[in-house]
Design an enzyme around this catalytic site. Sequence first.
Site, PDB file in Angstrom:
ATOM      1  N   GLN A  89       0.720  -1.117  -0.040  1.00 11.11           N
ATOM      2  CA  GLN A  89      -0.157   0.012  -0.126  1.00 11.11           C
ATOM      3  C   GLN A  89       0.837   1.334  -0.010  1.00 11.11           C
ATOM      4  O   GLN A  89       0.507   2.255  -0.607  1.00 11.11           O
ATOM      5  CB  GLN A  89      -0.889   0.046   1.026  1.00 11.11           C
ATOM      6  CG  GLN A  89      -2.142  -1.302   1.255  1.00 11.11           C
ATOM      7  CD  GLN A  89      -1.504  -2.267   2.045  1.00 11.11           C
ATOM      8  OE1 GLN A  89      -0.466  -2.774   2.064  1.00 11.11           O
ATOM      9  NE2 GLN A  89      -2.730  -2.858   2.536  1.00 11.11           N
ATOM     10  N   ASP A 124      -5.790   1.144  12.728  1.00 11.61           N
ATOM     11  CA  ASP A 124      -7.191   0.407  12.363  1.00 11.61           C
ATOM     12  C   ASP A 124      -8.129   0.213  13.888  1.00 11.61           C
ATOM     13  O   ASP A 124      -9.144  -0.040  13.692  1.00 11.61           O
ATOM     14  CB  ASP A 124      -6.732  -0.818  11.842  1.00 11.61           C
ATOM     15  CG  ASP A 124      -6.409  -0.625  10.341  1.00 11.61           C
ATOM     16  OD1 ASP A 124      -5.103  -0.280  10.125  1.00 11.61           O
ATOM     17  OD2 ASP A 124      -7.405  -0.583   9.369  1.00 11.61           O
TER      18      ASP A 124
HETATM   19  O1  MRU Z   1      -5.222  -3.626   5.098  1.00  8.25           O
HETATM   20  P1  MRU Z   1      -5.425  -2.130   4.909  1.00  8.25           P
HETATM   21  O2  MRU Z   1      -5.073  -1.411   3.409  1.00  8.25           O
HETATM   22  O3  MRU Z   1      -6.789  -1.715   5.028  1.00  8.25           O
HETATM   23  O4  MRU Z   1      -4.764  -1.337   6.191  1.00  8.25           O
HETATM   24  C1  MRU Z   1      -4.769   0.199   6.266  1.00  8.25           C
HETATM   25  C2  MRU Z   1      -3.918   0.524   7.491  1.00  8.25           C
HETATM   26  O5  MRU Z   1      -3.220  -0.234   8.030  1.00  8.25           O
HETATM   27  C3  MRU Z   1      -4.124   2.169   7.841  1.00  8.25           C
HETATM   28  O6  MRU Z   1      -2.783   2.480   8.256  1.00  8.25           O
HETATM   29  C4  MRU Z   1      -5.069   2.366   8.741  1.00  8.25           C
HETATM   30  O7  MRU Z   1      -6.327   1.879   8.181  1.00  8.25           O
HETATM   31  C5  MRU Z   1      -5.272   3.453   9.089  1.00  8.25           C
HETATM   32  S1  MRU Z   1      -6.020   4.495   8.048  1.00  8.25           S
HETATM   33  C6  MRU Z   1      -6.232   5.854   8.030  1.00  8.25           C
END
Ligand code: MRU
Length: 365
Positions: free
Chosen positions: A203, A244
């Site tokens: 990501q 999260d």
């Molecule tokens: O697996 P993902 O891409 O949904 O994980 C996203 C993250 O870990 C972000 O750092 C988290 O959601 C914080 S977002 C603003």
Amino acid sequence: MIVNGKPTRTIWLGDDGYTVEIIDQTRLPHEFIVVRMETLDDAARAISHMLVRGAPLIGATAAYGMALAMGQDASDEGLENAYKVLYATRPTAVNLRWALDDLKALLAPLSADARQAAAYARAADIADEDVEMCSSLGEHGAAIIRDIWENKGKPDRINVLTHCNAGWLATVDWGTALAPVYKAHDAGIPVHVWVDETRPRNQGASLTCWELGQHGVPHTLIVDNVGGHLMQHGQVDLCITGTDRTTAAGDVCNKIGTYLKALAAMDNGVPFYVGLPGPTIDWTITDGVRDVPIEERDPGEVTRLTGLTDDGKIETITITPAGSPAANYAFDVTPARLVTGLITERGVATASIEGLKALYPERVG
Ligand code: MRU
């Protein structure tokens, strides 16, 4: 934020006032594709297949998913079913449960006839509130970046290290970790971002680099293990990540690898901040390592890589010997003791029950 010169959010109501549109984040950075969601199953699939991802955006999509579901079946059974289907999509980001509980509490007392309109209105409010919260936490975070920059004598460059994508693509707009970066950049502070690639789904490499590039923020992609080395050599002024699920005691669950960055930051005296809107706090738990459900994903995400070939094709390749097993833990927990501060829409809290209680007196008993 601006994409190809046009103000863009990550989720919005279609022109027909019924369908909901999203950016397919699995196709970025090579293709910008808008996908239309028409049903509950479309919304559930968008979350579980990660067309949308990032805790706040998962919450907003779940809210719109409830609205789509009410257009299909607004009975009590339909409401229960929509909640269950959406709740099962991803386990870690607490914004999902928060949004579903919010919608259910609103819709359950209403007659079936009134549920669809009420759900759309609330989903729109949740999206707008997310934008406001992220903008506000961005202001608080930018003040921290400014202080560090000024205290260091206003160097030509102030280096922020971030992990995963916690920018506007992970929210409805602005982002959590990156909102302070955008606000600081827009205020003329010479911010530069070290972007962890964030294996296995990358990501950082695919989403964070893309959105920083769209906004003109200087950045450099690094592999996930570089951060400690940079910190030892004074190349990181502060870390900012998203989360999260943050416990009521300030433990932070975020993308796998965040914990190791926080350990390195502590060892090197580098401030480690976390940006989050209020709905990312799970007030029901205090021990992150014990109580946060950690998503385990398809090991194929670890054994394979997808990218653009030199002749412009998107291809997936395998990088491991046949038969080698892989494990794919998607999140880890950074204990509160490693977190310098939690940057929220209400200000900056220490990562502790007392710190969060001071900012959210209505939520903690
Ligand atoms: O697996 P993902 O891409 O949904 O994980 C996203 C993250 O870990 C972000 O750092 C988290 O959601 C914080 S977002 C603003």
